[in-house]
Design a protein around this motif. Structure first.
Motif, PDB file in Angstrom:
ATOM      1  N   PRO A   4       1.022  -1.326  -0.079  1.00 29.92           N
ATOM      2  CA  PRO A   4       0.168  -0.025   0.299  1.00 29.92           C
ATOM      3  C   PRO A   4       0.732   1.054  -0.001  1.00 29.92           C
ATOM      4  CG  PRO A   4      -0.785  -1.452   1.649  1.00 29.92           C
ATOM      5  CD  PRO A   4       0.213  -2.025   1.149  1.00 29.92           C
ATOM      6  N   PRO A   5       0.133   2.517  -0.477  1.00 23.98           N
ATOM      7  CA  PRO A   5       1.243   3.917  -0.174  1.00 23.98           C
ATOM      8  C   PRO A   5       1.566   3.988   0.855  1.00 23.98           C
ATOM      9  CG  PRO A   5      -1.149   4.029  -0.356  1.00 23.98           C
ATOM     10  CD  PRO A   5      -1.324   2.863  -0.885  1.00 23.98           C
ATOM     11  N   VAL A   6       2.350   5.432   1.423  1.00 25.02           N
ATOM     12  CA  VAL A   6       3.337   5.473   2.255  1.00 25.02           C
ATOM     13  C   VAL A   6       2.733   6.579   2.726  1.00 25.02           C
ATOM     14  CG1 VAL A   6       5.029   6.177   4.150  1.00 25.02           C
ATOM     15  CG2 VAL A   6       5.144   3.495   2.361  1.00 25.02           C
ATOM     16  N   VAL A   7       1.789   6.811   3.412  1.00 23.71           N
ATOM     17  CA  VAL A   7       1.453   8.595   3.784  1.00 23.71           C
ATOM     18  C   VAL A   7       1.164   9.097   4.714  1.00 23.71           C
ATOM     19  CG1 VAL A   7      -0.849   7.253   2.688  1.00 23.71           C
ATOM     20  CG2 VAL A   7      -0.916   7.408   5.068  1.00 23.71           C
ATOM     21  N   SER A   8       0.905  10.784   4.888  1.00 24.74           N
ATOM     22  CA  SER A   8       1.360  11.185   6.212  1.00 24.74           C
ATOM     23  C   SER A   8       0.690  10.293   7.418  1.00 24.74           C
ATOM     24  CB  SER A   8       1.063  12.514   5.926  1.00 24.74           C
ATOM     25  OG  SER A   8      -0.574  12.360   5.862  1.00 24.74           O
ATOM     26  N   PRO A   9       0.356  11.221   8.465  1.00 24.79           N
ATOM     27  CA  PRO A   9       0.023  10.542   9.558  1.00 24.79           C
ATOM     28  C   PRO A   9      -1.313  10.826   9.560  1.00 24.79           C
ATOM     29  CG  PRO A   9       2.197  11.090  10.727  1.00 24.79           C
ATOM     30  CD  PRO A   9       2.230  11.711   8.998  1.00 24.79           C
TER      31      PRO A   9
END
Length: 223
Positions: A4-9
């Motif tokens: 899956p994508p890496v996203v902000s907190p």
């Protein structure tokens, strides 16, 4: 592996909150299913069944150990089953490894036992090897065939009224995957967790949640 994508907190928390809605819906659905189990009709157990136990012969009524409810898991530790005689089957052994401390079930007037075709000396040897402490009996008659566990594992719930015994529910196949905790076992019984928030029939035993919880070595009375 496509991850899956890496996203902000902030984006991660937003995604978690979306799933939390579905998780709560699932929890409420499980509660509703358990409420329906508590309203299942009962099946009277008319036959006499006999088991071998560590203290000799025992009836189905004896397996309750004086409590009102009984849960019997049919574990495949039998001659001819994969693992014999060193182990019970792999799946049944995983179930054994997941069983929580039985004092909490006992505090809700419920006894959990395992039952197999293996003789008692073999059962005691494997229990010692694996670090298991649950009561474990030897089936000596048609109990497994009569309750749907002669060819596959499964968990039967019973309730007694005096000396009369009733079958109240049955879980097998992948349903057994969720069992092991105090809550999962109580949710399959006729009386449930016996807490005031539950949707149970009138006059079922209920006490406030949290108040009956205790350290497993400090419950009052017989463990």
């Amino acid at each position: 592996m496509k991850t899956p994508p890496v996203v902000s907190p902030q984006e991660w928390e937003a995604a978690r909150q979306q799933l939390l809605v579905e998780e709560k819906r699932l929890t409420h659905a499980r509660d509703a299913l358990a409420a329906k189990r508590r309203r299942m009709p009962w099946q009277a157990v008319e036959k006499e069944y006999e088991f071998d136990g560590p203290d000799g012969r025992a009836s189905l009524l004896d397996l309750f150990e004086g409590r009102r409810q009984l849960i019997v898991y049919r574990a495949f530790f039998d001659p001819g089953v994969t693992g014999w005689p060193d182990h019970a089957c792999v799946g049944c052994s995983m179930v054994g490894d997941h069983v929580g401390h039985l004092a909490h079930l006992n505090a809700r007037d419920t006894t959990l036992v395992f039952a197999s075709r293996a003789p008692q000396p073999e059962i005691e040897r494997v229990k010692a090897r694996m670090g298991w402490t649950m009561p474990w009996y030897t089936i000596t008659d048609d109990f497994d065939a009569d309750f749907g566990v002669d060819e596959w594992h499964g968990t039967n719930a019973f309730l007694r009224e005096g000396d009369r015994v009733f079958r109240t529910y049955f879980i097998n196949a992948r349903g057994d995957e969720a069992l092991g905790s105090t809550w999962s076992y109580l949710d399959m019984t006729a009386l449930g967790r016996q807490e005031t928030w539950e949707d149970s029939p009138e006059d079922y035993p209920q006490t406030p949640p949290y108040e009956w919880w205790n350290w497993h070595d400090e419950y009052h009375g017989r463990p």
